[in-house]
Design a protein around this motif. Sequence first.
Motif, short mmCIF file in Angstrom:
data_model
loop_
_atom_site.label_atom_id
_atom_site.label_comp_id
_atom_site.label_asym_id
_atom_site.label_seq_id
_atom_site.Cartn_x
_atom_site.Cartn_y
_atom_site.Cartn_z
N MET B 620 2.56 -11.70 -5.60
CA MET B 620 2.53 -12.43 -4.33
C MET B 620 1.37 -11.95 -3.46
O MET B 620 0.59 -12.75 -2.92
CB MET B 620 3.85 -12.22 -3.57
CG MET B 620 4.89 -13.26 -3.87
SD MET B 620 6.47 -12.85 -3.13
CE MET B 620 6.21 -13.41 -1.46
N LEU B 622 -1.32 -10.30 -4.34
CA LEU B 622 -2.63 -10.62 -4.91
C LEU B 622 -2.93 -12.11 -4.77
O LEU B 622 -4.08 -12.49 -4.50
CB LEU B 622 -2.67 -10.20 -6.38
CG LEU B 622 -2.75 -8.68 -6.60
CD1 LEU B 622 -2.77 -8.36 -8.08
CD2 LEU B 622 -3.97 -8.09 -5.91
N SER B 623 -1.91 -12.95 -4.93
CA SER B 623 -2.21 -14.38 -4.79
C SER B 623 -2.62 -14.71 -3.36
O SER B 623 -3.54 -15.49 -3.14
CB SER B 623 -1.05 -15.28 -5.16
OG SER B 623 -0.11 -14.61 -5.89
N ILE B 624 -1.91 -14.08 -2.42
CA ILE B 624 -2.29 -14.36 -1.03
C ILE B 624 -3.72 -13.85 -0.79
O ILE B 624 -4.54 -14.54 -0.17
CB ILE B 624 -1.29 -13.70 -0.07
CG1 ILE B 624 0.05 -14.40 -0.20
CG2 ILE B 624 -1.79 -13.79 1.37
CD1 ILE B 624 1.15 -13.76 0.59
N ALA B 625 -3.99 -12.67 -1.33
CA ALA B 625 -5.34 -12.14 -1.17
C ALA B 625 -6.35 -13.11 -1.77
O ALA B 625 -7.39 -13.40 -1.18
CB ALA B 625 -5.45 -10.77 -1.83
#
Lengths: 490, 631, 461, 105, 167
Positions: B620, B622-625
């Motif tokens: 989560m 990393l995806s937001i990043a």
Amino acid sequence: MIAILLVLFPFFASLLVLAGNAVSAKKAALFFSVLELLLTFYAYYLVRIQPDATALGCTIPWIASLGINFKLQLDGINLLLVVLTNVLLPIIVLSSFTKSYKNAGVFYSLVLFMQMALVGVFLAMDGFLFYIFWELALIPIYFICLLWGGEDRARITFKFFIYTLSGSLFMLLGLIFLYQHTPGPLHSFDINALYKAGQGLDVKAQSFIFWCMFLAFAIKMPLFPFHTWQPDTYTTAPTQGTMLLSGIMLKMGTYGLLRWLMPMVPLGIAEWGPMAIALAVIGIIYASCIAVVQKDYKRLIAYSSIAHVGLIAAGILAFNTQGLQGALVQMFSHGVNVIGLFFIVDIISTRTNTREIAKLGGIRNVAPQFAAFFLIVLLGSIALPLTNGFIGEFLLLNGIFQYSAWIAGIAGLSVILGAIYMLRSYQNSMLGEPNGLTSTFRDLTVNEKAVLIPLVVLIIGLGIYPKPLLDLTGPAIQHLINSSLPIIKP
Amino acid sequence: MNQLIPLIPLFPLIGFLIVGLFGKKISKNSISILASGSILASFLVSVAVFVQVQNSASHAITVNLFDWISSGKLHVSFSFLADPLSALFLLIITGVGFLIHVYSVGYMKEDEGFHRFFAYLNLFVFFMLLLVLGSNYLILFVGWEGVGLCSYLLIGFWFKNTAFNNAAKKAFIMNRIGDLGFLLGILLIYLTFGSINYIEVFGQAKFFSSEQPVITAITLLLFIGAMGKSAQLPLYTWLPDAMAGPTPVSALIHAATMVTAGVYMIARSNILYTLSPFSMQVVAIVGVLTSLFAASIGLFQNDIKKVLAYSTVSQLGLMFLALGVGAYTTGVFHVMTHAFFKALLFLGAGSVIHAMGGEQDIRKMGGLKKYLPLTYLTFLAGTLAISGIFPFAGFFSKDEILAHTFEHNKFLWFLASIASAMTAFYMFRLLYLTFFSGFRGTKEQEHHLHESPKSMTIPLILLAILSLVGGFVGIPEVFHVSHWLNGFLAPVFADSEMKTMPEYTHHGTEITLILFALSVAIAMIYLANNYYVRLGKRPPEEGAAIPPFQKVLYNKYYVDELYTTVFMKPFNWVSDKFYRFIELRFVNVIVNSVGEGVSWGSRTLRLLQTGSIEFYLLIMVLSIALILFVR
Amino acid sequence: MITLFIISLLGVIAMLAEILKFKKLLAPLTLLGLIAAMGAGVSEWNNPVFIPVFNNMLLFNHYALAFSISLCLVTFLWFLMAQDYLKTETAITDHYALILFSLAGGIVLTAFGNMVMLFLGIEILSIPLYILAGSRKTDLASNEASFKYFLLGAFAIGFLLFGIALIYGATGSFELNTINQYILQHPGEMPAFFYAGILLIIAGLAFKVSAAPFHFWTPDVYQGAPTMITAFMSTIVKIAAFAGFFRLFSTCFVSVADSWNQLIGILAIISMLLGNITAIRQDSFKRMLAYSSISHAGYLLLAILAINNHSAGAIFLYTLAYAVASITAFAVLKKVYALKNNDLIESFNGLAKRNPLLALSITIAMLSLAGIPPTGGFFAKYVIFNTALTGGHLWLVIIAVIASLIGVYYYFKAIIASWFKPATDENLIELSLQDKLLLIITTLLTLAIGLFPEFILNLLS
Amino acid sequence: MQTIHNIPMNMYLLLSTVLFSIGVFGVLLRRNAIIIFMCVELMLNAVNLLFVAFSAYLGDTQGQVFVFFIMAVAAAEVAVGLAILTMIHRNTGSVDIETLNKLKH
Amino acid sequence: MTLYLFYFLSFLAIISALMVVVSKNPVNSVLFLIITFFAIAGHYVLLNAQFLAAVHIIVYAGAIMVLFLYVIMMMNFSKESEPSKTKLSQIVATVAGGIFLITLIGALHFYDVDMSPGHSDPGAGLVGALGKVLFSKFLLPFEISSLLFLAAMTGVVLLGKKNNDNS
């Protein structure tokens, strides 16, 4: 009005059969299908006396806000296929009389439901409605194959289902795409609106539509190389299922090609038609060659069907009077012939418990009538003159020849290859000395004759006098060509 | 009067239907009467039509039955055309056909498939009549394929025998190869002329200039059809095998009628051929080569019917040679005479085989003259006719061919002369080996030797008479008699005549040629007599050492083997590979691997779902990043 | 608004039921209450005075009403289905209360006009479910599900709030309309962190609607939670979350669609593909439905992506069709679970022989989820595709088509199992009247949505 | 008070971001569920700080009111979360999140 | 002056927040978190949100952290029993946290943020002003949040009750 009756009657019949007693299901199904046949003849009569058949159709608003109508129309083209469906259906039902299916009520109900969907597909003149019927036809046949099929049926029928569905989803995509190019804000799914919309698109968009729709039709027919579901499915399905699949359902693809693709995207056809024809012709040769080495009878017929359908598709794609008319006649003939062949194979396999050609032989010695009927059906299938197959094949080759002589030459090889595999299999199963398996082969029963005689009458009758079919389709074909040819060939 | 014409094919059709549907229930006698009677009726009507055609002003009568195929601009009606050409063929077919029917009554008496045989035979006659009566190419094609079917059925008449079945299948398929060419030719005709009706097509063709590629293409395609049906190089191999059928079948279908359909078709299309000298050349060369080739094979065959079969191929070659050099009438003339004497020869052979209890090998015969005198005499008449001995029928037609060829091309004449010389030799070889010297068969066979019944011998006699006198319809003009056949057929070939410069053969030359041919034939007969009667030579037994040249001829130049290796084996190989590799290992695999790929993806992707919260959180974050980064 | 009152009141009444000893009456009362709530919604529909209540906190316009009614309807069906389950629970009143509170949260989500209400709505929707997921206290799977749901949910809420804060910072308001006005008045002047805020809000909401890659909780929680709770999560929560998602983006951020629709598109693609592909190899029916729920989120995102006149109707129709079919599926699963004590797809084997109604219902439900005509799922999918194509997202639709093809594969596993595979146990299955009624209603509803979708479609266009 | 005039807004933005990220970092780093909860609280606090800062800079009290709601919800959430954790602890004797991975694939 | 205070409080908040994350002992984490809360409360005061600062201390430090402490005590955690991740996981977590921080900062473009403080009403952060907004404009959310509490309460009771469900 008659159009809507043609669609709804089998539906209610299906419900009645489902609700009724399972024991008398087959009789009820036969009764209803014969009634539907009479209705069809009446429709034929109406269409013939009334050149402008729009009065016979109906347009009922369905989802008005999306421009979707319950629009059914009759013309020579689709009436031919409706006649085919409704002529074959009683025969198919009759052919099952010696069998006792479990849950017969459900079985015949599904068969009649299938009839409804098929008639609907042919009569629908609204893109959305067409799609709905198209998919509806898939569900009963899926269950027929799944519940009453042979070995490994779950996997094979599923492959069939998903394969055809993949095509039809792309067709849906194409239809929606077209729909959105109809004049807004209230778009329309009406076939004429879709024609206009498609013809107005640029080459790229038309090519896209072409492939979306062609994929669906090519899978349904099936055309090489989208055919791999077909031999397995034909082999596994119960005989009546195979008959429905090969005799009628396959025509959904060719009909779709003719009605729903060719007039719609003239530029797309100009761009990709040659490739599609090439596929069709490759398929003819390829499938014929493969049919030669098949050991299983059903499989052999399955491949031969691919070859035949390739020729039909090529004729449609050539898009001229003879090609289209030949395609229609051949659709009819192929339906009759292939059902005959599958029925014959069914007789063989129920009596000998094998469909392996190599294990058979000499049946003609013990069952001369059977051999004679087989021979006639076979001759129809290899398009001997004065059988129905010849009329279609001649017109098709004629149409293709006008498109390209070379392609016609290659496509014509099917005449030779068809003779090779058909005669080879006939010789191996029917001729020679009978062996242990075939020496007790019983000749035809009355019931079986009742199935085969109408087929043979159709095979020879239409070969000698194809006028009813030609006269029926002629004006409609001319209309179709006139309305789209100026665009296709500017 | 016109209404008579449809009756001609109708009688045999009725015969077929009755015998075919109810044959098992009626007696053999009724079947014989019904089947033969229907042909006789046809014959009588044909005679009437013949007279009518001769007397009618236009020399052509068209009868339209119904609209058969009608699609767009294409209109094919089911209609008949009676003109001198078809009338002549009608007489040959029904006449010879009737005799053979009568003969068959005796020949097939013992066979359990008696009714089937007559049904097929009637059906054959029906189709053959359609073939010659049709007023357009498609009806011709109907008959064309129909006779092919009957040929298939009759070759494989004894369907328990696998070899016979194979022969039948081979015949059908080889014919189909030709038929495809024919069909394409018809399509090209339609494309070129907008019609496939003879009258319309020829009417337009008249105004075409010569040597147009499309006409050449049409004629060559049509000729492919003729090659198949009339057993020309390279599609001839089915005909010798076709001798598997009962002997009357060989006589009727594979000698007298069906195989000459190609000649009929080309004669019918004469105007098209005339427009394409190249195609004519091809026809002539193929014809002469076939003639030579088949005759050479015939020299050393030991099966009585095989010899006759090769001689048929050879004679057909001569007919095509005649057509190829533009002598259409002559070609048709030879068809007629050939029908007489070849039918006679086959029936004679059938009589011999009948007497020998099914034996066909001439090495096991000999001296039958005294057992079967009538057969011998009629067979002799046929042999003389085919060898071209005056005044037998073959003499007139064959010499006409040679004369025309000589005028056209000396080399072709030379080859044709060799072929006809060989014919004389092997035919007399056959005659001597069969009827002369002593009997070489078993004692049992000798005991059973007997002359055939009347129903068989009467047709023999009639045919022998025809073989003797049949040639007089075409007495060369060198004898200062008008050539009747020429006159009769003239309307048919009138347009062609106008297109070509008529070739006048100098009468002196013609007489020289006739004398030369005669003397060669007689020399050959002498040679054969010398070798087989006087010296008493016998063909080598099976397996015995023979000179290589003779071996090649005996094995028919290994053409069958060649076809097997060049066509059938690769075809089967390709089919097999299509199935095993392309279909199962490629197309199927591609489709299945899509499914397997998805399945694999599923197996792999589900591993993402590790069950570990930390991992979920990490993804989560990393995806937001990543989302923020890309933005 | 009245709907929300009724539901909240019903929740409070349910809490009191234990104390006031009318537990027996609770079930009929709740069902009646739900009908009343729906009735209230309908009556409000017909008196279209859409005044924003409480300073624009809530706005019960047609959109909100439609979704509220749909939520109540599905909850009604859910209660019908879950009666057996609720009866066995000791804390029956708590369950009723929690479910009803959650529903109230869902209704708030359909009607919010302010970010506060969005936040509260999500929390009220979720917190009861965190608890209910763990309501089998001794069951470790249930514990784990509850914990995962809770922790990941709280974490995701953090991002959502961060996003809201940034939006607030950029526009100075929490009100959707004001924010929209502000954006329209300052075209091209919005600070960068405003856009970051939108993305963070998307991340937070994507978690709620279980769109990949924020979907990881879904399969685990669906599997671990009691089946009926899973049913609730996969239906009501899904509807409410999407209603809220779409309401926010269609009223608030539609004018800056360029900044976020690529992200939505990517999320949609990943959800559709990942959900469908992963579902193929699942043996557990519940888990399979979880992945299917992820994929459906992907399709629904397409409608949000292509925000236009049809989107609201498309989402409404889709969520309704999806929820009805899911309820059917869970109702059948419940029956199967009761017999086999597991939720494996194998347990469906031979269902057709044991009870044709169950088999037929599951078949129709699966066909609907797979999007095969003439079921509601097909039409819903059609409308979504149509909407997305209107927005010009051809490639996304092609991917969606491929994804739904893959989807067919696993939905049919259940069909094949029930019709084709031999049963280990041949005894007939008895269905209670309630179950029969429910199955018939949902099945007919599924077909009705497919055949006569116009009524529903026109509600919101 | 005019104190905030000296401090640029972006410092508060940065501070909130850093605190939020530390919370995220903590969530990722720790295995003890309780600590993770605390880190989540830290994240919420960072958000609160941001709200208050924006509120002050915008001269708008709504931001502060929002913080009230966040606090309220956070309190409720913590109660629920700790209840769940207690339940798990009761069953497994641990609050290590790595032991909670039975549901997978 | 205020700037220094700001830096001090920020420094304190960040350091103690980091300590929350890295302390081995959960109790220490709790204490550091309380310090963080105080630092944040300080910020609130700086930002003119005095009432909120007070509430913050009361709710977080007073209520929530006590709850945490209580649970930690109840579960009897110690430094020894504290599970810790593998080195690899720690590195991954750190890297991920770092990446997140950097991308978030990058996405915010916070150097561009150029906000001038609005007209500040000194009383805005006091209880009266807040109360007015809360009970007028935010009345509905205020009421609705009662649903949340009811739900949470019911739920916690449901979960906390002695184990007597029959699953």
